[in-house]
Design an enzyme around this catalytic site. Structure first.
Site, PDB file in Angstrom:
ATOM      1  N   GLY A   1      13.464  -0.203  27.314  1.00 36.06           N
ATOM      2  CA  GLY A   1      13.016  -1.354  26.538  1.00 36.06           C
ATOM      3  C   GLY A   1      14.127  -2.097  25.844  1.00 36.06           C
ATOM      4  O   GLY A   1      13.913  -3.216  25.346  1.00 36.06           O
TER       5      GLY A   1
ATOM      6  N   SER B   1      10.491 -12.164  14.133  1.00 39.17           N
ATOM      7  CA  SER B   1      11.583 -11.350  14.670  1.00 39.17           C
ATOM      8  C   SER B   1      12.147 -11.980  15.931  1.00 39.17           C
ATOM      9  O   SER B   1      11.425 -12.622  16.694  1.00 39.17           O
ATOM     10  CB  SER B   1      11.043  -9.944  14.990  1.00 39.17           C
ATOM     11  OG  SER B   1      11.969  -9.206  15.759  1.00 39.17           O
TER      12      SER B   1
ATOM     13  N   LYS C   1       4.072 -10.102  16.503  1.00 37.81           N
ATOM     14  CA  LYS C   1       4.895 -11.149  15.882  1.00 37.81           C
ATOM     15  C   LYS C   1       4.638 -12.492  16.558  1.00 37.81           C
ATOM     16  O   LYS C   1       4.533 -13.534  15.905  1.00 37.81           O
ATOM     17  CB  LYS C   1       6.377 -10.778  15.949  1.00 37.81           C
ATOM     18  CG  LYS C   1       6.764  -9.637  15.024  1.00 37.81           C
ATOM     19  CD  LYS C   1       6.399  -9.934  13.572  1.00 37.81           C
ATOM     20  CE  LYS C   1       6.603  -8.747  12.661  1.00 37.81           C
ATOM     21  NZ  LYS C   1       6.181  -9.014  11.269  1.00 37.81           N
TER      22      LYS C   1
ATOM     23  N   ASN D   1       0.840  -1.227   0.000  1.00 37.28           N
ATOM     24  CA  ASN D   1       0.000   0.000   0.000  1.00 37.28           C
ATOM     25  C   ASN D   1       0.864   1.262   0.000  1.00 37.28           C
ATOM     26  O   ASN D   1       0.344   2.373   0.152  1.00 37.28           O
ATOM     27  CB  ASN D   1      -0.962  -0.014   1.202  1.00 37.28           C
ATOM     28  CG  ASN D   1      -0.229   0.122   2.540  1.00 37.28           C
ATOM     29  OD1 ASN D   1       1.004   0.102   2.585  1.00 37.28           O
ATOM     30  ND2 ASN D   1      -0.974   0.225   3.615  1.00 37.28           N
ATOM     31  N   LEU D   2       2.166   1.085  -0.098  1.00 38.68           N
ATOM     32  CA  LEU D   2       3.123   2.213  -0.164  1.00 38.68           C
ATOM     33  C   LEU D   2       3.039   3.104   1.070  1.00 38.68           C
ATOM     34  O   LEU D   2       3.392   4.291   1.023  1.00 38.68           O
ATOM     35  CB  LEU D   2       2.915   3.034  -1.447  1.00 38.68           C
ATOM     36  CG  LEU D   2       3.061   2.244  -2.763  1.00 38.68           C
ATOM     37  CD1 LEU D   2       2.759   3.163  -3.960  1.00 38.68           C
ATOM     38  CD2 LEU D   2       4.477   1.649  -2.915  1.00 38.68           C
TER      39      LEU D   2
ATOM     40  N   LYS E   1       6.394  -1.709  11.807  1.00 40.99           N
ATOM     41  CA  LYS E   1       7.537  -2.351  12.489  1.00 40.99           C
ATOM     42  C   LYS E   1       8.245  -1.469  13.527  1.00 40.99           C
ATOM     43  O   LYS E   1       9.318  -1.808  13.998  1.00 40.99           O
ATOM     44  CB  LYS E   1       8.570  -2.772  11.451  1.00 40.99           C
ATOM     45  CG  LYS E   1       9.145  -1.617  10.675  1.00 40.99           C
ATOM     46  CD  LYS E   1      10.408  -1.975   9.956  1.00 40.99           C
ATOM     47  CE  LYS E   1      10.950  -0.786   9.196  1.00 40.99           C
ATOM     48  NZ  LYS E   1      12.250  -1.067   8.588  1.00 40.99           N
TER      49      LYS E   1
ATOM     50  N   TYR F   1       4.260  -4.252  19.244  1.00 41.87           N
ATOM     51  CA  TYR F   1       4.850  -4.743  17.993  1.00 41.87           C
ATOM     52  C   TYR F   1       5.336  -6.183  18.184  1.00 41.87           C
ATOM     53  O   TYR F   1       4.982  -7.079  17.411  1.00 41.87           O
ATOM     54  CB  TYR F   1       6.020  -3.870  17.535  1.00 41.87           C
ATOM     55  CG  TYR F   1       6.828  -4.547  16.470  1.00 41.87           C
ATOM     56  CD1 TYR F   1       8.053  -5.154  16.761  1.00 41.87           C
ATOM     57  CD2 TYR F   1       6.337  -4.647  15.173  1.00 41.87           C
ATOM     58  CE1 TYR F   1       8.761  -5.831  15.788  1.00 41.87           C
ATOM     59  CE2 TYR F   1       7.038  -5.319  14.192  1.00 41.87           C
ATOM     60  CZ  TYR F   1       8.259  -5.915  14.512  1.00 41.87           C
ATOM     61  OH  TYR F   1       8.957  -6.597  13.544  1.00 41.87           O
TER      62      TYR F   1
END
Ligand code: NAD
Ligand code: WQD
Length: 346
Positions: A303, A130, A159, A38-39, A91, A155
């Site tokens: 984090g 990831s 995953k 979808n750019l 991401k 995020y």
């Protein structure tokens, strides 16, 4: 595959950083490639760059995978699909903490739409996972049977959930074969310097910030802490050249096509198996490029895990794949790309 004709591979997120590099490797391995993107985080000019590298313009469909009807209709138009490599997602760890619903929508609903659209079709499916699923590993190097820890960000959770959705769907007898690739830290760019990472706004990741600082687009680099329990006090990561990572995706597709899989759902660590600290990256960049970096030691970033690098023997033995490039080559390619994009802005 029967004969020399390779199958058609759908690459979602194929104009993105890792996707574009994978499209190049797929085409150069004889595959026909169809891209959905979808750019939202890439530029359509990447298609021309891919054609310049390989001589082949991939089929491109501008489509948001959140558009359930659009996904169904487009997938129906691809009756002879052999496999799917699913990169499309958001991401940014930091953004996901501020906008969790955006991440569950864009990383989970899109996967469910895609799986519903291919339901019952015998397809090979590669998923972008990831090393973030491991959190701070208890044992290093971390292997694929290491415990998946409670995600430190929405995020990372997307995953983990994505892997669970795929495992359960594959085990439900949907004729789907799934390979989840757990990437460590992809960096660098294609040797042609025609494709590379295109961070929008201020890069959150180390290497793109270093190259932008080196070329004068950004100011001083902050090394987020040098008081960790490591040799030089800075955090350690397993950096992998994006081209090596792209080749791992082709290896995964080939293995599924050759019916060499051992289960309908499998995970692989995709890294070099070596760790480098932040300060080692900074020093290597200066050595390789001759550019003196402007950096300071700052506070720790919330984090951040202290150290992680992968046990990559399973990928070596099962995927017949091993990373070829070392840190110097990664950084030299990242710098070449930064100079190219600075002179040829998209
Ligand atoms: P990227 O942002 O460069 O590429 C993702 C592509 O997906 C972009 O082109 C974007 O426009 C597209 N996209 C996003 N949402 C979409 C949607 N709803 N519909 C259609 N297209 C959509 O990111 P990348 O670095 O190439 O990462 C690719 C995948 O690898 C992602 O799933 C990411 O989570 C995963 N991953 C990346 C890293 C990393 O450090 N880059 C590490 C581990 C895993
Ligand atoms: C690497 C090291 C920073 C910037 C992230 C995501 C992960 C994956 C890859 C998607 C850390 C230090 C960084 C800077 C610094 N993405 N750093 N100064 O955090 O390992 O992984 O990208 O899947 O999910 O978490 O990568 O490049 O951000 O950081 O000192 O300006 O560089 O503290 O130690 P990270 P990174």
């Amino acid at each position: 595959m029967s004969g020399s004709k390779k199958s058609k591979i759908l690459v979602t997120g194929g104009t993105g950083y890792i996707g574009a590099h994978t499209v190049v490797e797929l085409q150069q391995s004889g595959y026909e490639v169809v891209i959905i993107d979808n750019l939202s985080n890439s530029n359509i000019k990447i298609l021309d760059q891919i054609k310049t590298i390989t001589g082949v313009m991939p089929v491109f469909e501008k489509l948001d995978l959140r558009n359930k009807i659009g996904v169904f209709e487009f997938i129906r138009s691809l009756p002879n699909l052999g496999g799917i490599i699913h990169f499309a997602a958001s991401k940014s760890v930091g953004e996901s903490v501020k906008e969790p619903l955006l991440y569950y929508d864009n990383n989970i609903c899109t996967l469910v739409n895609l799986l519903n659209a291919i339901k019952g079709r015998p397809l090979n499916f590669v998923f972008s996972s990831s090393c973030t699923v491991y959190g701070e590993p208890d044992v290093l190097p971390v292997n694929e049977v290491a415990p998946v820890k409670t995600a430190e960000s929405p995020y990372g959770n997307t995953k983990q959930i994505g892997e669970e959705i795929l495992r359960e769907t594959a085990n439900a007898g949907q004729k789907l074969k799934v390979t989840a690739l757990r990437y460590f830290n992809p960096v660098g760019a294609h040797a042609s310097a025609l494709i590379g990472e295109l961070p929008i706004g201020v890069p959150q990741n180390l290497v793109p910030f270093v190259t932008q600082s080196a070329i004068g687009k950004r100011g001083q680099i902050t090394v987020y802490g040098d008081d960790y329990d490591t040799a030089d006090g800075s955090c350690i990561r397993d950096y992998i050249h994006v081209v090596d990572l792209a080749k791992a995706h082709v290896a995964a597709i080939k293995r599924m096509e050759a019916r060499q899989t051992k289960a309908v759902y499998e995970t692989f660590n995709v890294g070099t198996g070596k760790g480098n600290s932040v300060l080692e990256v900074v020093n290597a960049f200066e050595r390789v490029t001759g550019v003196t970096l402007n950096y300071r030691i700052g506070n720790r970033r919330e984090g951040d895990i202290i150290k992680i690098w992968g046990d990559v023997t399973k990928a070596q033995n099962e995927l017949n794949w091993t990373a070829q490039s070392g840190l110097d080559e990664m950084l030299a390619s990242a710098w070449a790309w930064e100079k190219y994009i600075n002179e040829n802005p998209f």
